[in-house]
Scaffold this motif. Structure first.
Motif, PDB file in Angstrom:
ATOM      1  N   MET A  43      12.061  -2.841   8.907  1.00 13.27           N
ATOM      2  CA  MET A  43      10.679  -3.463   8.640  1.00 13.27           C
ATOM      3  C   MET A  43      10.763  -3.959   7.123  1.00 13.27           C
ATOM      4  SD  MET A  43       7.650  -1.702  10.276  1.00 13.27           S
ATOM      5  CE  MET A  43       7.672  -1.187  12.017  1.00 13.27           C
ATOM      6  N   SER A  44      10.003  -5.187   6.996  1.00  7.05           N
ATOM      7  CA  SER A  44      10.312  -5.697   5.651  1.00  7.05           C
ATOM      8  C   SER A  44       8.727  -5.740   5.170  1.00  7.05           C
ATOM      9  CB  SER A  44      11.008  -7.066   5.683  1.00  7.05           C
ATOM     10  OG  SER A  44      10.911  -7.366   4.347  1.00  7.05           O
ATOM     11  N   THR A  45       8.589  -4.748   4.263  1.00  4.22           N
ATOM     12  CA  THR A  45       7.202  -4.889   3.534  1.00  4.22           C
ATOM     13  C   THR A  45       7.211  -5.131   1.974  1.00  4.22           C
ATOM     14  OG1 THR A  45       7.344  -2.458   3.315  1.00  4.22           O
ATOM     15  CG2 THR A  45       6.070  -3.310   5.039  1.00  4.22           C
ATOM     16  N   ASP A  46       8.161  -5.989   1.830  1.00  2.00           N
ATOM     17  CA  ASP A  46       8.469  -6.593   0.395  1.00  2.00           C
ATOM     18  C   ASP A  46       7.873  -7.618  -0.112  1.00  2.00           C
ATOM     19  OD1 ASP A  46      10.265  -5.005  -1.110  1.00  2.00           O
ATOM     20  OD2 ASP A  46      11.121  -7.037  -1.633  1.00  2.00           O
ATOM     21  N   ASN A  47       6.695  -8.199   0.786  1.00  2.00           N
ATOM     22  CA  ASN A  47       6.196  -9.187   0.232  1.00  2.00           C
ATOM     23  C   ASN A  47       4.690  -8.985  -0.832  1.00  2.00           C
ATOM     24  OD1 ASN A  47       4.560  -8.075   2.317  1.00  2.00           O
ATOM     25  ND2 ASN A  47       4.043  -9.832   3.143  1.00  2.00           N
ATOM     26  N   HIS A  48       4.994  -7.796  -1.238  1.00  2.00           N
ATOM     27  CA  HIS A  48       3.628  -7.436  -2.113  1.00  2.00           C
ATOM     28  C   HIS A  48       4.140  -6.987  -3.385  1.00  2.00           C
ATOM     29  CE1 HIS A  48      -0.667  -6.812  -2.150  1.00  2.00           C
ATOM     30  NE2 HIS A  48      -0.430  -5.789  -2.815  1.00  2.00           N
ATOM     31  N   SER A  49       5.316  -7.404  -3.611  1.00  2.00           N
ATOM     32  CA  SER A  49       5.826  -6.975  -5.086  1.00  2.00           C
ATOM     33  C   SER A  49       5.426  -7.781  -6.177  1.00  2.00           C
ATOM     34  CB  SER A  49       7.433  -7.042  -4.811  1.00  2.00           C
ATOM     35  OG  SER A  49       7.801  -8.413  -4.647  1.00  2.00           O
ATOM     36  N   PRO A  50       5.167  -7.136  -7.272  1.00  2.00           N
ATOM     37  CA  PRO A  50       4.642  -7.884  -8.331  1.00  2.00           C
ATOM     38  C   PRO A  50       5.548  -8.656  -9.186  1.00  2.00           C
ATOM     39  CG  PRO A  50       5.123  -5.303  -9.044  1.00  2.00           C
ATOM     40  CD  PRO A  50       5.415  -5.857  -7.451  1.00  2.00           C
ATOM     41  N   THR A  51       4.724  -9.750  -9.673  1.00  2.00           N
ATOM     42  CA  THR A  51       5.705 -10.645 -10.321  1.00  2.00           C
ATOM     43  C   THR A  51       6.697  -9.953 -11.636  1.00  2.00           C
ATOM     44  OG1 THR A  51       4.456 -12.608  -9.929  1.00  2.00           O
ATOM     45  CG2 THR A  51       6.034 -12.882 -11.614  1.00  2.00           C
ATOM     46  N   MET A  52       7.757 -10.083 -11.702  1.00  2.00           N
ATOM     47  CA  MET A  52       8.441  -9.346 -12.642  1.00  2.00           C
ATOM     48  C   MET A  52       9.065 -10.392 -13.780  1.00  2.00           C
ATOM     49  SD  MET A  52       8.400  -6.049 -12.122  1.00  2.00           S
ATOM     50  CE  MET A  52       9.466  -5.423 -12.862  1.00  2.00           C
ATOM     51  N   VAL A  53       8.926 -10.134 -14.900  1.00  2.00           N
ATOM     52  CA  VAL A  53       9.379 -11.007 -16.091  1.00  2.00           C
ATOM     53  C   VAL A  53      10.322  -9.969 -16.995  1.00  2.00           C
ATOM     54  CG1 VAL A  53       7.506 -12.617 -15.851  1.00  2.00           C
ATOM     55  CG2 VAL A  53       7.290 -10.798 -17.386  1.00  2.00           C
ATOM     56  N   ALA A  54      11.027 -10.765 -17.803  1.00  2.00           N
ATOM     57  CA  ALA A  54      11.952 -10.037 -18.677  1.00  2.00           C
ATOM     58  C   ALA A  54      10.996  -9.839 -20.076  1.00  2.00           C
ATOM     59  CB  ALA A  54      13.128 -10.728 -19.236  1.00  2.00           C
ATOM     60  N   CYS A  55      10.969  -8.659 -20.287  1.00  2.00           N
ATOM     61  CA  CYS A  55      10.390  -8.010 -21.667  1.00  2.00           C
ATOM     62  C   CYS A  55      10.823  -8.961 -22.847  1.00  2.00           C
ATOM     63  CB  CYS A  55      10.293  -6.616 -22.038  1.00  2.00           C
ATOM     64  SG  CYS A  55       9.529  -6.158 -23.496  1.00  2.00           S
ATOM     65  N   PRO A  56      10.044  -9.798 -23.539  1.00  2.00           N
ATOM     66  CA  PRO A  56      10.549 -10.446 -24.746  1.00  2.00           C
ATOM     67  C   PRO A  56      11.047  -9.283 -25.881  1.00  2.00           C
ATOM     68  CG  PRO A  56       8.333 -11.111 -24.147  1.00  2.00           C
ATOM     69  CD  PRO A  56       8.634  -9.669 -23.469  1.00  2.00           C
ATOM     70  N   THR A  57      10.866  -8.382 -25.791  1.00  2.00           N
ATOM     71  CA  THR A  57      11.287  -7.295 -26.952  1.00  2.00           C
ATOM     72  C   THR A  57      12.559  -6.573 -26.605  1.00  2.00           C
ATOM     73  OG1 THR A  57       9.151  -6.964 -27.841  1.00  2.00           O
ATOM     74  CG2 THR A  57      10.913  -5.263 -28.464  1.00  2.00           C
ATOM     75  N   CYS A  58      12.685  -6.084 -25.388  1.00  2.00           N
ATOM     76  CA  CYS A  58      13.865  -5.267 -24.939  1.00  2.00           C
ATOM     77  C   CYS A  58      14.369  -5.992 -23.772  1.00  2.00           C
ATOM     78  CB  CYS A  58      13.396  -3.848 -24.738  1.00  2.00           C
ATOM     79  SG  CYS A  58      12.394  -3.822 -23.087  1.00  2.00           S
ATOM     80  N   GLY A  59      13.831  -7.026 -23.294  1.00  2.00           N
ATOM     81  CA  GLY A  59      14.685  -7.628 -22.232  1.00  2.00           C
ATOM     82  C   GLY A  59      14.696  -6.987 -20.907  1.00  2.00           C
ATOM     83  N   GLY A  60      14.021  -5.871 -20.912  1.00  2.00           N
ATOM     84  CA  GLY A  60      13.907  -5.268 -19.786  1.00  2.00           C
ATOM     85  C   GLY A  60      12.927  -5.724 -18.737  1.00  2.00           C
ATOM     86  N   PRO A  61      12.988  -5.029 -17.502  1.00  2.00           N
ATOM     87  CA  PRO A  61      11.663  -5.772 -16.396  1.00  2.00           C
ATOM     88  C   PRO A  61      10.478  -5.275 -16.927  1.00  2.00           C
ATOM     89  CG  PRO A  61      13.138  -3.767 -15.339  1.00  2.00           C
ATOM     90  CD  PRO A  61      13.540  -4.014 -17.005  1.00  2.00           C
ATOM     91  N   SER A  62       9.516  -6.167 -16.695  1.00  2.00           N
ATOM     92  CA  SER A  62       8.331  -6.081 -17.054  1.00  2.00           C
ATOM     93  C   SER A  62       7.216  -6.509 -15.924  1.00  2.00           C
ATOM     94  CB  SER A  62       7.585  -6.687 -18.444  1.00  2.00           C
ATOM     95  OG  SER A  62       6.376  -6.576 -18.644  1.00  2.00           O
ATOM     96  N   VAL A  63       6.330  -5.856 -15.489  1.00  2.00           N
ATOM     97  CA  VAL A  63       5.251  -6.159 -14.562  1.00  2.00           C
ATOM     98  C   VAL A  63       4.467  -7.418 -15.133  1.00  2.00           C
ATOM     99  CG1 VAL A  63       3.695  -5.401 -12.974  1.00  2.00           C
ATOM    100  CG2 VAL A  63       5.508  -4.008 -13.356  1.00  2.00           C
ATOM    101  N   PHE A  64       4.472  -8.414 -14.506  1.00  2.00           N
ATOM    102  CA  PHE A  64       3.473  -9.464 -15.336  1.00  2.00           C
ATOM    103  C   PHE A  64       2.219  -9.557 -14.303  1.00  2.00           C
ATOM    104  CE2 PHE A  64       1.923 -13.558 -16.287  1.00  2.00           C
ATOM    105  CZ  PHE A  64       1.977 -13.727 -17.428  1.00  2.00           C
ATOM    106  N   ALA A  65       1.285  -8.663 -14.269  1.00  2.00           N
ATOM    107  CA  ALA A  65       0.069  -8.465 -13.480  1.00  2.00           C
ATOM    108  C   ALA A  65      -0.934  -7.895 -14.160  1.00  2.00           C
ATOM    109  CB  ALA A  65       0.663  -7.567 -12.396  1.00  2.00           C
ATOM    110  N   PRO A  66      -2.073  -7.925 -13.712  1.00  2.00           N
ATOM    111  CA  PRO A  66      -3.218  -7.594 -14.525  1.00  2.00           C
ATOM    112  C   PRO A  66      -3.013  -6.007 -14.652  1.00  2.00           C
ATOM    113  CG  PRO A  66      -4.114  -9.014 -12.793  1.00  2.00           C
ATOM    114  CD  PRO A  66      -2.601  -8.989 -12.574  1.00  2.00           C
ATOM    115  N   SER A  67      -2.220  -5.426 -13.927  1.00  2.00           N
ATOM    116  CA  SER A  67      -2.171  -3.762 -14.026  1.00  2.00           C
ATOM    117  C   SER A  67      -1.323  -3.439 -15.196  1.00  2.00           C
ATOM    118  CB  SER A  67      -1.457  -3.328 -12.930  1.00  2.00           C
ATOM    119  OG  SER A  67      -0.291  -3.947 -12.827  1.00  2.00           O
TER     120      SER A  67
END
Ligand SMILES: [Zn+2]
Length: 69
Positions: free
Chosen positions: A1-25
């Protein structure tokens, strides 16, 4: 089953370059954490305060200000 259609938008953190959740949360977006956000703001502040404190040597007024009537 694929329940991966609710993953938040991930962006690269401008400071450390790590994954950052780009969501109101993530109130630190686009940064990944408050720490990275503070670091970026600090860098900006340092650049702002980097004002060339160099006064022009031409401080000689035309004529003598002491010769006032
Ligand atoms: Zn980061």
């Amino acid at each position: 089953m694929s329940t991966d259609n609710h993953s938040p938008t991930m962006v690269a953190c401008p400071t450390c370059g790590g994954p950052s959740v780009f969501a109101p949360s993530n109130k630190f977006r686009p940064f990944c954490s408050q720490r990275c956000r503070q670091i970026d703001l600090g860098a900006w502040a340092n650049e702002e305060f980097r004002v060339p404190a160099q006064t022009p040597p031409e401080d000689a007024p035309f004529g003598d200000p002491k010769t006032e009537p």
